[in-house]
Scaffold this motif. Structure first.
Motif, short mmCIF file in Angstrom:
data_model
loop_
_atom_site.label_atom_id
_atom_site.label_comp_id
_atom_site.label_asym_id
_atom_site.label_seq_id
_atom_site.Cartn_x
_atom_site.Cartn_y
_atom_site.Cartn_z
N VAL A 249 69.35 -48.54 5.66
CA VAL A 249 68.57 -47.73 6.60
C VAL A 249 69.53 -46.90 7.44
O VAL A 249 70.49 -47.41 8.01
N THR A 250 69.28 -45.58 7.49
CA THR A 250 70.09 -44.71 8.33
C THR A 250 69.20 -44.04 9.37
O THR A 250 67.98 -43.92 9.18
N LYS A 251 69.82 -43.61 10.45
CA LYS A 251 69.07 -43.03 11.56
C LYS A 251 69.37 -41.54 11.71
O LYS A 251 70.53 -41.13 11.61
N GLY A 252 68.33 -40.75 11.93
CA GLY A 252 68.48 -39.33 12.19
C GLY A 252 67.82 -38.96 13.50
O GLY A 252 66.65 -39.27 13.71
N VAL A 253 68.56 -38.31 14.39
CA VAL A 253 68.06 -37.98 15.72
C VAL A 253 67.86 -36.47 15.85
O VAL A 253 68.64 -35.67 15.32
N GLY A 290 68.95 -30.89 15.11
CA GLY A 290 69.37 -32.16 14.55
C GLY A 290 69.81 -31.93 13.10
O GLY A 290 69.72 -30.82 12.60
N THR A 291 70.35 -32.93 12.47
CA THR A 291 70.12 -34.31 12.80
C THR A 291 71.41 -35.10 12.63
O THR A 291 72.37 -34.61 12.04
N THR A 292 71.42 -36.31 13.15
CA THR A 292 72.52 -37.23 12.91
C THR A 292 72.27 -37.99 11.63
O THR A 292 71.19 -37.92 11.04
N ASP A 293 73.25 -38.76 11.19
CA ASP A 293 73.08 -39.57 9.99
C ASP A 293 74.03 -40.77 10.10
O ASP A 293 75.21 -40.68 9.75
N THR A 294 73.52 -41.88 10.63
CA THR A 294 74.34 -43.06 10.87
C THR A 294 73.61 -44.30 10.37
O THR A 294 72.37 -44.36 10.41
N PHE A 295 74.36 -45.28 9.90
CA PHE A 295 73.74 -46.54 9.49
C PHE A 295 73.06 -47.20 10.69
O PHE A 295 73.52 -47.10 11.82
N TYR A 296 71.94 -47.89 10.42
CA TYR A 296 71.14 -48.45 11.51
C TYR A 296 70.71 -49.87 11.14
O TYR A 296 70.28 -50.13 10.02
N SER A 297 70.80 -50.77 12.13
CA SER A 297 70.39 -52.16 11.88
C SER A 297 69.57 -52.73 13.05
O SER A 297 69.41 -53.93 13.17
N GLY A 298 69.06 -51.88 13.91
CA GLY A 298 68.31 -52.33 15.08
C GLY A 298 66.82 -52.47 14.82
O GLY A 298 66.37 -52.66 13.67
N LYS A 307 72.98 -42.28 23.80
CA LYS A 307 73.74 -41.24 24.49
C LYS A 307 74.71 -40.55 23.52
O LYS A 307 74.86 -39.33 23.53
N GLU A 308 75.33 -41.34 22.65
CA GLU A 308 76.29 -40.74 21.71
C GLU A 308 75.58 -39.85 20.68
O GLU A 308 76.15 -38.86 20.22
N TYR A 312 76.51 -35.91 20.62
CA TYR A 312 77.00 -35.36 19.35
C TYR A 312 76.24 -34.09 18.99
O TYR A 312 76.84 -33.06 18.64
N ILE A 313 74.91 -34.13 19.08
CA ILE A 313 74.11 -32.96 18.73
C ILE A 313 74.40 -31.81 19.68
O ILE A 313 74.59 -30.65 19.24
N LEU A 314 74.45 -32.09 20.96
CA LEU A 314 74.73 -31.03 21.95
C LEU A 314 76.11 -30.41 21.72
O LEU A 314 76.28 -29.18 21.82
N LYS A 315 77.08 -31.24 21.38
CA LYS A 315 78.43 -30.72 21.11
C LYS A 315 78.41 -29.79 19.90
O LYS A 315 79.00 -28.68 19.94
N CYS A 316 77.75 -30.20 18.84
CA CYS A 316 77.70 -29.37 17.63
C CYS A 316 77.00 -28.05 17.90
O CYS A 316 77.47 -26.98 17.46
N VAL A 317 75.87 -28.11 18.60
CA VAL A 317 75.11 -26.88 18.87
C VAL A 317 75.89 -25.97 19.80
O VAL A 317 75.95 -24.74 19.60
N ASN A 318 76.51 -26.53 20.84
CA ASN A 318 77.27 -25.70 21.78
C ASN A 318 78.47 -25.04 21.12
O ASN A 318 78.86 -23.93 21.50
#
Length: 548
Positions: A249-253, A290-298, A307-308, A312-318
């Motif tokens: 399972v991966t997470k996208g924000v 978006g989006t992010t792409d990180t493994f998720y286990s929650g 927050k991270e 991350y998204i704000l940094k990329c867009v800026n």
């Protein structure tokens, strides 16, 4: 027959004999299977432990992808399939698939140069059968800046203009389900599968818990389908002969800001500093990214935007839009979605294939995992084809798949009328009901050809209406309760209308009035009203907490 007022009637149907197919999971995959199977004449039931589309299917990038992004992994078969499927979805649900011009900036030291980008586009357009009017265009640096002035000029070499289709993922799921129900399927939300029923070591039913009425019951079936998305492994664990876990399972924000904070002229798809790709998409006075792409286990039910993730998204867009200087305080809303990817040890989140796979347990549970929103119809076809093969030796003939020809609820246009012409007529007609052109347009692209039912609600109510709730919001609420099994305020504000993401101020302003109307319409106790108010408040807090 998909009314929240009749939910107990729907529940009673589940006890009327054996079903051919019971589907666990009310996301786009389960909905697609329900439609395909019911269209072929099978007796179908679908249960969902939360609301429909409350998981992955309501938390995607909200695009019907043509498959371009899969070229990087050389998944040519997947590119071809989703490219063709995109055209079918657009034809069957024109109100939910709007062509979206996207700019792909070509930058110095980027993952693509003009030559490789053009080659990729040509391959993609050929394999995916892209319509000629949507073929890509190569832009010079000057043309790219003219198309999107906010892009970073330093290192910019030019751009590629191509098309994706913007959608509302949750509403697409709902429309598919409504069509399945119209063909005889029974679909109910807030029903949790708790265990399986066996006969001769084979699964022959599922024990369920009705979370609204707090009671237990059993559904019997010839075949059970696990279409639980991120919950596939959890559902599989109910089986006495469960298989090894199948998912990574991966997470996208995604984040949402007011369009004035990020006033892009059109959508963009660009390289990030860590060689991923990111979207920036204007929508209804907002811009989401978006989006992010990180493994998720929650917690699978309520994945957080950390927050991270936000930073991350704000940094990329800026970095790509340096003049806007977005900060955390600019974020109005957002969401975290989970991708149920088939487990491939040793691969990173972005490297794992998005292809779907079908598994069968020794006890007969059929499981489908992986896949993408765009490919839901073919995923469903593969599952129902499998069931058809199993039923043939038993003397049951199941017809071929017909869903490529089935217009979804909201997409049923009169003969020889294009959606463009229909839209023009219905938006103009909105003034007869006291709506602005913008309000009528929102209703049209949310409910499609069902807009006439909403107009009827407004017309029959306006002379005696005395609520503070705007009539245009009231009409949507009554429609969703009556025709879309909308059980709670969260169902309405999140999955049926998307207010939480793209009009959070309206949600704040009218949440109390919506709760009051729903309590009156559905006969809630004060205890239930308090529970739903708390649930809605939690969703609002989670969205607003992103900026903190």
């Amino acid at each position: 027959m998909f009314s929240a007022k009749n939910r107990n009637v729907l529940l009673a149907q589940l006890n009327k004999g054996e079903y051919d197919v019971v589907i666990i999971g009310g996301g786009i995959t389960g909905a697609g299977i329900a439609l395909d199977a019911s269209a072929r004449g099978l007796k179908v039931a679908l249960i969902e432990m939360q609301d429909f589309a409350s998981g992955t299917s309501g938390r995607s990038t909200k695009l019907i992808h043509g498959g371009l992004r899969y070229l990087k992994q050389l998944e040519l078969k997947l590119v071809a399939e989703v490219g063709k499927e995109r055209a079918i979805v657009q034809h069957n649900a024109p109100h939910l698939t709007r062509p979206e011009a996207m700019i792909l900036p070509i930058v110095k030291n980027g993952s693509l140069n003009k030559f490789t980008a053009r080659i990729a586009m040509w391959v993609y357009e050929f394999i995916a059968s892209v319509k000629k009017e949507e073929w890509h265009k190569v832009l010079s640096k000057e043309q790219t800046i003219l198309a999107e002035p906010l892009l970073k000029k330093e290192g910019l070499l030019g751009g590629i203009l191509f098309y994706e289709y913007r959608t509302d993922d949750a509403r697409l799921t709902i429309e598919v389900l409504k069509e399945a129900v119209s063909l005889g399927a029974t679909a109910i939300n807030y029903i949790k599968a708790t265990s399986f029923v066996y006969s001769n070591n084979k699964i022959k039913g599922v024990k369920c818990h009705d979370k609204i009425n707090d009671r237990e019951f059993t559904i019997t079936a010839k075949y059970l389908i696990n279409a639980g998305g991120p919950w596939v492994d959890a559902i599989d664990d109910l089986d006495e002969k469960q298989m090894k876990h199948k998912l990574h399972v991966t997470k996208g924000v995604h984040l949402v800001v007011d369009h004035k904070k990020l006033p892009v002229k059109q959508s963009a798809y660009f390289d990030t500093y860590d060689k991923r790709m990111m979207f920036v998409i204007p929508r209804d006075g907002k811009t989401y990214m978006g989006t992010t792409d990180t493994f998720y286990s929650g917690d699978l039910t309520a994945p957080d935007v950390l927050k991270e993730d936000r930073d991350y998204i704000l940094k990329c867009v800026n970095e790509f839009f340096p003049a806007v200087k977005l900060t955390a305080s600019d974020v109005e809303s957002g969401w975290a979605g989970l991708r149920p990817l088939v487990n491939k040890p040793g691969k990173g989140p972005s490297e794992i294939s998005r292809k779907d796979e079908i598994f069968e347990t020794p006890s007969g549970l059929i499981i489908i995992a992986g896949g993408k929103l765009t490919g839901y119809r073919k995923m469903a076809q593969r599952i129902v084809d499998l069931i058809s093969t199993k039923m043939k030796p038993l003397g049951k003939h199941v017809q071929e798949c017909t869903t490529h020809h089935i217009s979804l609820s909201g997409g049923k246009l009169p003969s020889h009328v294009t959606f463009k012409d229909f839209a023009k007529t219905k938006i103009a007609e909105g003034s007869d009901y006291g709506l602005t052109a913008k309000e009528a347009e929102v209703l049209l692209y949310r409910f499609g050809t069902n807009i006439d039912i909403l107009y009827s609600i407004i017309n029959s109510t306006k002379s005696t209406y005395n609520s503070q709730l705007p009539l245009v919001v009231y009409a949507q609420l009554m429609y969703c309760v009556e025709y879309e099994l909308c059980m709670t305020p969260s169902d309405f504000f999140i999955r049926r209308t998307g207010f939480l993401y793209f009009d959070i101020s309206t949600m704040k302003q009218w949440s109390e009035a919506v709760v009051t109307h729903m309590q009156k319409t559905l006969g809630w106790s004060e205890e239930l009203k308090t529970l739903y108010e708390k649930e809605l408040g939690t969703a609002l807090e989670e969205a607003e907490r992103i900026k903190i």
